[in-house]
Write a protein that holds these residues in place. Sequence first.
Motif, PDB file in Angstrom:
ATOM      1  N   LEU A   1       0.835  -1.208   0.000  1.00  0.00           N
ATOM      2  CA  LEU A   1       0.000   0.000   0.000  1.00  0.00           C
ATOM      3  C   LEU A   1       0.866   1.253   0.000  1.00  0.00           C
ATOM      4  CD1 LEU A   1      -2.776  -1.037   2.560  1.00  0.00           C
ATOM      5  CD2 LEU A   1      -2.996  -0.867   0.077  1.00  0.00           C
ATOM      6  N   LEU A   2       1.933   1.216   0.759  1.00  0.00           N
ATOM      7  CA  LEU A   2       2.833   2.366   0.831  1.00  0.00           C
ATOM      8  C   LEU A   2       3.466   2.646  -0.541  1.00  0.00           C
ATOM      9  CD1 LEU A   2       4.099   4.512   2.642  1.00  0.00           C
ATOM     10  CD2 LEU A   2       5.898   2.863   3.192  1.00  0.00           C
ATOM     11  N   GLN A   3       3.813   1.577  -1.267  1.00  0.00           N
ATOM     12  CA  GLN A   3       4.394   1.758  -2.597  1.00  0.00           C
ATOM     13  C   GLN A   3       3.421   2.445  -3.552  1.00  0.00           C
ATOM     14  OE1 GLN A   3       7.583   1.353  -3.341  1.00  0.00           O
ATOM     15  NE2 GLN A   3       7.775   0.834  -1.179  1.00  0.00           N
ATOM     16  N   ASP A   4       2.115   2.222  -3.341  1.00  0.00           N
ATOM     17  CA  ASP A   4       1.114   2.918  -4.158  1.00  0.00           C
ATOM     18  C   ASP A   4       0.949   4.366  -3.721  1.00  0.00           C
ATOM     19  OD1 ASP A   4       0.435   0.782  -5.842  1.00  0.00           O
ATOM     20  OD2 ASP A   4      -0.930  -0.054  -4.356  1.00  0.00           O
TER      21      ASP A   4
ATOM     22  N   THR B   1     -11.256  -1.385  13.867  1.00  0.00           N
ATOM     23  CA  THR B   1     -10.230  -0.362  14.039  1.00  0.00           C
ATOM     24  C   THR B   1      -9.676   0.082  12.689  1.00  0.00           C
ATOM     25  OG1 THR B   1      -9.623  -1.283  16.183  1.00  0.00           O
ATOM     26  CG2 THR B   1      -8.019   0.158  15.145  1.00  0.00           C
ATOM     27  N   PHE B   2      -9.416  -0.877  11.815  1.00  0.00           N
ATOM     28  CA  PHE B   2      -8.914  -0.529  10.485  1.00  0.00           C
ATOM     29  C   PHE B   2      -9.981   0.184   9.661  1.00  0.00           C
ATOM     30  CE2 PHE B   2      -5.700  -3.864  11.295  1.00  0.00           C
ATOM     31  CZ  PHE B   2      -4.573  -3.147  10.953  1.00  0.00           C
ATOM     32  N   THR B   3     -11.198  -0.311   9.718  1.00  0.00           N
ATOM     33  CA  THR B   3     -12.280   0.270   8.921  1.00  0.00           C
ATOM     34  C   THR B   3     -12.592   1.692   9.363  1.00  0.00           C
ATOM     35  OG1 THR B   3     -13.203  -1.937   8.618  1.00  0.00           O
ATOM     36  CG2 THR B   3     -14.643  -0.086   8.151  1.00  0.00           C
ATOM     37  N   ASP B   4     -12.608   1.923  10.666  1.00  0.00           N
ATOM     38  CA  ASP B   4     -12.954   3.247  11.189  1.00  0.00           C
ATOM     39  C   ASP B   4     -11.758   4.191  11.254  1.00  0.00           C
ATOM     40  OD1 ASP B   4     -15.468   2.209  11.519  1.00  0.00           O
ATOM     41  OD2 ASP B   4     -15.234   1.798  13.652  1.00  0.00           O
ATOM     42  N   GLY B   5     -10.562   3.670  11.072  1.00  0.00           N
ATOM     43  CA  GLY B   5      -9.352   4.488  11.204  1.00  0.00           C
ATOM     44  C   GLY B   5      -8.904   5.082   9.882  1.00  0.00           C
ATOM     45  N   LEU B   6      -7.612   5.348   9.814  1.00  0.00           N
ATOM     46  CA  LEU B   6      -7.035   5.990   8.630  1.00  0.00           C
ATOM     47  C   LEU B   6      -7.247   5.190   7.355  1.00  0.00           C
ATOM     48  CD1 LEU B   6      -3.641   7.382   9.965  1.00  0.00           C
ATOM     49  CD2 LEU B   6      -5.550   8.690   9.043  1.00  0.00           C
ATOM     50  N   LEU B   7      -7.180   3.869   7.455  1.00  0.00           N
ATOM     51  CA  LEU B   7      -7.340   3.051   6.251  1.00  0.00           C
ATOM     52  C   LEU B   7      -8.740   3.215   5.672  1.00  0.00           C
ATOM     53  CD1 LEU B   7      -5.789   1.061   4.464  1.00  0.00           C
ATOM     54  CD2 LEU B   7      -6.758  -0.780   5.817  1.00  0.00           C
ATOM     55  N   GLY B   8      -9.752   3.147   6.512  1.00  0.00           N
ATOM     56  CA  GLY B   8     -11.124   3.313   6.042  1.00  0.00           C
ATOM     57  C   GLY B   8     -11.383   4.712   5.504  1.00  0.00           C
ATOM     58  N   LYS B   9     -10.874   5.716   6.198  1.00  0.00           N
ATOM     59  CA  LYS B   9     -11.051   7.103   5.743  1.00  0.00           C
ATOM     60  C   LYS B   9     -10.334   7.338   4.412  1.00  0.00           C
ATOM     61  CE  LYS B   9     -11.685   9.001  10.341  1.00  0.00           C
ATOM     62  NZ  LYS B   9     -11.124   9.806  11.413  1.00  0.00           N
ATOM     63  N   SER B  10      -9.143   6.781   4.277  1.00  0.00           N
ATOM     64  CA  SER B  10      -8.411   6.966   3.024  1.00  0.00           C
ATOM     65  C   SER B  10      -9.108   6.248   1.870  1.00  0.00           C
ATOM     66  CB  SER B  10      -6.971   6.477   3.163  1.00  0.00           C
ATOM     67  OG  SER B  10      -6.928   5.078   3.284  1.00  0.00           O
ATOM     68  N   LEU B  11      -9.707   5.097   2.149  1.00  0.00           N
ATOM     69  CA  LEU B  11     -10.449   4.400   1.105  1.00  0.00           C
ATOM     70  C   LEU B  11     -11.595   5.267   0.598  1.00  0.00           C
ATOM     71  CD1 LEU B  11     -10.627   0.717   2.354  1.00  0.00           C
ATOM     72  CD2 LEU B  11      -9.679   1.525   0.214  1.00  0.00           C
TER      73      LEU B  11
ATOM     74  N   HIS C   1      -3.600   4.166 -11.969  1.00  0.00           N
ATOM     75  CA  HIS C   1      -3.292   2.764 -11.661  1.00  0.00           C
ATOM     76  C   HIS C   1      -2.961   2.598 -10.168  1.00  0.00           C
ATOM     77  CE1 HIS C   1      -1.585  -1.235 -11.864  1.00  0.00           C
ATOM     78  NE2 HIS C   1      -0.490  -0.762 -11.283  1.00  0.00           N
ATOM     79  N   ASN C   2      -2.163   3.512  -9.615  1.00  0.00           N
ATOM     80  CA  ASN C   2      -1.798   3.419  -8.195  1.00  0.00           C
ATOM     81  C   ASN C   2      -3.024   3.540  -7.301  1.00  0.00           C
ATOM     82  OD1 ASN C   2       0.928   3.023  -8.582  1.00  0.00           O
ATOM     83  ND2 ASN C   2       1.412   5.188  -8.515  1.00  0.00           N
ATOM     84  N   VAL C   3      -3.935   4.446  -7.644  1.00  0.00           N
ATOM     85  CA  VAL C   3      -5.150   4.619  -6.835  1.00  0.00           C
ATOM     86  C   VAL C   3      -6.017   3.367  -6.921  1.00  0.00           C
ATOM     87  CG1 VAL C   3      -7.309   5.919  -6.648  1.00  0.00           C
ATOM     88  CG2 VAL C   3      -5.149   7.138  -6.900  1.00  0.00           C
ATOM     89  N   THR C   4      -6.181   2.848  -8.125  1.00  0.00           N
ATOM     90  CA  THR C   4      -6.983   1.627  -8.299  1.00  0.00           C
ATOM     91  C   THR C   4      -6.363   0.456  -7.538  1.00  0.00           C
ATOM     92  OG1 THR C   4      -7.706   2.380 -10.468  1.00  0.00           O
ATOM     93  CG2 THR C   4      -7.943   0.038 -10.008  1.00  0.00           C
ATOM     94  N   HIS C   5      -5.059   0.306  -7.677  1.00  0.00           N
ATOM     95  CA  HIS C   5      -4.375  -0.788  -6.979  1.00  0.00           C
ATOM     96  C   HIS C   5      -4.495  -0.607  -5.464  1.00  0.00           C
ATOM     97  CE1 HIS C   5      -0.929  -3.211  -5.506  1.00  0.00           C
ATOM     98  NE2 HIS C   5      -1.433  -4.053  -6.388  1.00  0.00           N
ATOM     99  N   TYR C   6      -4.332   0.625  -4.981  1.00  0.00           N
ATOM    100  CA  TYR C   6      -4.463   0.898  -3.555  1.00  0.00           C
ATOM    101  C   TYR C   6      -5.861   0.531  -3.064  1.00  0.00           C
ATOM    102  CZ  TYR C   6      -4.856   3.350   0.874  1.00  0.00           C
ATOM    103  OH  TYR C   6      -5.082   3.637   2.194  1.00  0.00           O
ATOM    104  N   LEU C   7      -6.880   0.955  -3.803  1.00  0.00           N
ATOM    105  CA  LEU C   7      -8.259   0.668  -3.398  1.00  0.00           C
ATOM    106  C   LEU C   7      -8.519  -0.835  -3.365  1.00  0.00           C
ATOM    107  CD1 LEU C   7     -10.179   3.445  -5.345  1.00  0.00           C
ATOM    108  CD2 LEU C   7      -9.937   3.257  -2.870  1.00  0.00           C
ATOM    109  N   ASN C   8      -8.083  -1.543  -4.388  1.00  0.00           N
ATOM    110  CA  ASN C   8      -8.291  -2.995  -4.439  1.00  0.00           C
ATOM    111  C   ASN C   8      -7.553  -3.701  -3.312  1.00  0.00           C
ATOM    112  OD1 ASN C   8      -9.902  -2.757  -6.692  1.00  0.00           O
ATOM    113  ND2 ASN C   8      -8.225  -3.097  -8.119  1.00  0.00           N
ATOM    114  N   ARG C   9      -6.299  -3.328  -3.113  1.00  0.00           N
ATOM    115  CA  ARG C   9      -5.477  -3.992  -2.094  1.00  0.00           C
ATOM    116  C   ARG C   9      -5.990  -3.690  -0.681  1.00  0.00           C
ATOM    117  NH1 ARG C   9      -2.560  -8.410  -1.617  1.00  0.00           N
ATOM    118  NH2 ARG C   9      -0.555  -8.081  -0.666  1.00  0.00           N
TER     119      ARG C   9
END
Length: 180
Positions: free
Chosen positions: A72-75, A156-166, A128-136
């Motif tokens: 994810l970081l690479q994207d 925790t992941f869903t409500d945290g930064l990962l969920g918000k970034s998605l 491509h990076n955004v699509t790959h990030y969203l899928n991953r």
Amino acid sequence: MTNTVMLVLIAICTITSLIAVFYAFLVNKNINNVNKTLTYQYNLLVKIQNVLKNRFSVNETTDKAEIIYQDLLQDLIPIMATMDIMPRTTSEHPLWRALGGIMDEYAKNPFVLEKLRRAIKLDPNIAHNVTHYLNRANSFLQYMSTTDTDGILSATFTDGLLGKSLTFFAQAQTLASTDK
């Protein structure tokens, strides 16, 4: 005299029988104690086995999560470079610093969403990076929800930064695809 001998023999047999019954009672009591102890130890071994399985599962999840974090970081790195956003300066994992930097910048300046929309629309690598990030990230959240038995970690992941970034990236991608 024969009566006395008979009486003594009957008394000896009765005493021997009582001693045998008493001994059998003691042996039965000891066997029950051994049975209780073995049952307790069996239950304890089952608990230890469950704890070890959970630890193995947690270690396996942690190892997989680290691989996914790096992916994810690479994207995110090219996306952040395009949007000219710096990661947070904290001691968190680099992924969380990067996501925190993006979400902090978006909280300060909503125009960041427009910058990302333009980048997705104009640069196929960013798209491509955004699509790959969203899928991953979605597959990671799916994995967490299936492996997390009590749901605390996946929430925790869903409500945290990962969920918000998605949500943020999906919104930008949707805006880029609808704006022709």
